[in-house]
Design an enzyme around this catalytic site. Structure first.
Site, PDB file in Angstrom:
ATOM      1  CB  CYS A  38      -0.910  -0.010   1.231  1.00 30.37           C
ATOM      2  SG  CYS A  38      -2.012   1.408   1.370  1.00 30.37           S
ATOM      3  CB  SER A  40      -0.313   3.674   4.116  1.00 32.84           C
ATOM      4  OG  SER A  40      -1.534   4.283   3.782  1.00 32.84           O
ATOM      5  CG  HIS A  43       2.592   8.261   2.446  1.00 35.83           C
ATOM      6  ND1 HIS A  43       3.079   9.366   1.777  1.00 35.83           N
ATOM      7  CD2 HIS A  43       1.327   8.072   1.982  1.00 35.83           C
ATOM      8  CE1 HIS A  43       2.161   9.827   0.938  1.00 35.83           C
ATOM      9  NE2 HIS A  43       1.086   9.052   1.037  1.00 35.83           N
ATOM     10  CG  HIS A  60      -1.241  -1.041   6.413  1.00 37.77           C
ATOM     11  ND1 HIS A  60      -0.246  -0.574   5.603  1.00 37.77           N
ATOM     12  CD2 HIS A  60      -2.397  -0.568   5.897  1.00 37.77           C
ATOM     13  CE1 HIS A  60      -0.763   0.170   4.648  1.00 37.77           C
ATOM     14  NE2 HIS A  60      -2.084   0.177   4.787  1.00 37.77           N
ATOM     15  CB  CYS A 160      -5.555  -1.375   3.695  1.00 42.20           C
ATOM     16  SG  CYS A 160      -5.219   0.409   3.773  1.00 42.20           S
TER      17      CYS A 160
END
Length: 359
Positions: A38, A40, A43, A60, A160
Site C-alpha cells: 500500500c 501508506s 509514506h 498493514h 485496507c
C-alpha cells in the site's frame, strides 16, 4: 520468522530474522499468506508521516490462517482464515458506540512486540500489524474471519485499499444512484473509489490522473470518462463533462495541494468532496473561503468509514457475485524479498496493486 524491516526514513526495506513470542492475553498468531503493498507503507518508508517508531516491520494489509490464540480469545479459532484490520477498537468509547469503530478513541494494541533475532530490540508494527512478514501477532479485534474459499491475495487487499476506496464512496459520501462523480488519482485506492461509485449506481464516473495507463485501468473498473490532468485543466474538463460540476468528488492521491483544491472546485452547488488520500505531515491546503459558499461540503474519510467485522464479509460477497473486482487489482506478485521492487513499481505508477506472497 522473516520480516521486511524499515530502519529509517528514506531507507529500503531489509529482510531479516525476527523472533516472536507465543500469543499473550487477547492475542492471536496468524500465519500470513499474502500482504498488499500500500502507498501508506511507502509514506512511512519515505518519512512523509514523521517518525513512526523505527525500526518497524512494514505492511498493514494482510490475510492468513490462525495458528495459535492466547488466553481470553473467543474469536477467531485456530485454523480460521482471517483478514487483518489495522484499526482495532475498544467497543466502548463514544465513536464505537455510535457505530464508527475506525475512529475509536482508545484502540487496543499488541502487548507482545516482536524482536530482532537474538536481541531484545523491540520492533514497531506498521498499522499495528506488520504484515510484510511470515507471521503477525495481533489483538483479537484485528482479525475478521472469512470464508475459506477466498484466495489470500484477494482477501489481503480488502484489509485496507479496497475497504478505504469502496467505503469512501458507499459509506462516507453515500453516493446516490444516477449521480455524477469525479475521482482524482487512479492508484489502488482511487480504482476502488471508482468501483465503489459504480456499485452505488453512479450515472457518470470521471477518472482523473496524469498517466494514461492508469486512466485505461480506471475504465475497466467503471469510469465512464477520463481526464489526463497533465494535458488539460481537470476542473474545467469535469465541469464541461457534467454540465456544471460533479455531485461528488474524491481526492485519492494525498501528495500535493493541487488535487485537494481541484476536488472542491470541480463540484457543483451543494457538491460533496471527500478527501481519501492520506497526505504527508504539514500538507497545507489554501482555500478561498468563497469556494464553499455555495453550500459545498468537504470531509475526510478514514478507512472508508468502515465497520470491518461487517464490511469485510460484505465486500467478499460482492466479489463472489462478480460485482467487486479484486482479481483485476493484482497487477504483480512478489516474494517477501521483492518488497523494494514492489515499492519501485508503485512509485512509478506501474501497478494497481502489488501483493507479497508470504507462505
Amino acid at each position: 520468522m522473516q520480516a521486511a524491516i524499515a530502519y529509517e526514513a528514506q531507507g529500503n526495506a531489509i529482510v531479516e530474522e525476527v523472533d516472536l513470542n507465543k500469543p499473550g492475553v487477547n492475542e492471536v498468531l496468524v500465519r500470513l499468506h499474502a500482504s498488499g503493498v500500500c502507498h501508506s507503507d511507502w509514506h512511512i518508508l519515505k518519512g512523509d508521516w514523521g517518525d513512526r517508531g523505527f525500526p518497524l516491520i512494514l505492511g498493514h494489509e494482510g490475510a492468513g490462517v490462525v495458528e495459535a490464540v492466547g488466553e481470553g480469545v473467543s474469536t477467531p479459532k485456530v485454523g480460521d482464515h482471517v483478514i487483518l484490520s489495522w484499526r482495532t477498537n475498544c467497543g466502548m468509547c463514544e465513536m464505537c458506540q455510535k457505530g464508527w469503530p475506525v475512529l475509536c478513541d482508545r484502540s487496543p494494541g499488541v502487548a507482545t512486540k516482536p524482536m530482532l533475532h537474538g536481541t531484545e530490540k523491540q520492533l514497531g508494527l506498521a498499522g499495528g500489524l506488520g504484515t510484510f512478514a511470515e507471521y503477525a501477532l495481533v489483538h483479537q479485534n484485528a482479525t475478521v474471519v472469512i470464508d475459506r474459499d477466498i484466495p489470500f491475495p484477494q482477501a489481503s487487499l480488502v484489509g485496507c485499499g479496497v475497504t478505504t476506496g469502496v467505503g469512501a464512496a458507499i459509506n462516507t459520501a453515500q453516493v446516490t444512484p444516477g449521480s455524477t462523480c469525479a475521482v482524482f488519482g487512479c492508484g489502488g485506492v482511487g480504482l476502488n473509489v471508482i468501483q465503489g461509485c459504480r456499485i452505488a449506481g453512479a450515472g457518470q464516473i470521471i477518472a482523473v490522473d496524469m498517466l494514461d495507463n492508469k486512466l485505461e485501468m480506471a475504465k475497466s473498473f467503471g469510469a465512464t470518462d477520463v481526464v489526463n490532468a497533465s494535458k488539460v485543466d481537470p476542473v474545467e474538463a469535469i465541469k464541461e463533462l457534467t454540465g456544471g460540476g460533479a455531485h461528488y468528488a474524491f481526492e485519492a492521491i494525498g501528495l500535493v495541494e493541487a488535487p485537494f483544491l481541484q476536488s472542491i472546485q470541480c463540484t457543483r452547488k451543494r457538491g460533496v468532496t471527500i478527501w481519501v488520500g492520506h497526505a504527508p505531515l504539514d500538507t497545507i491546503v489554501h482555500i478561498d473561503a468563497r469556494t464553499i459558499m455555495q453550500e459545498k461540503m468537504v470531509m475526510g474519510s478514514m478507512y472508508g468509514s468502515a465497520r470491518p467485522q461487517i464490511e469485510f464479509p460484505r465486500l467478499l460477497n460482492l466479489y463472489k457475485e462478480g460485482k467487486l473486482m479484486l482479481d483485476q487489482l493484482i497487477t504483480r506478485t512478489y516474494p517477501l524479498s521483492g518488497a523494494n521492487e514492489a515499492f519501485t513499481a508503485l512509485k512509478n505508477g506501474e501497478v494497481a496493486r502489488s501483493v507479497l506472497s508470504l507462505n
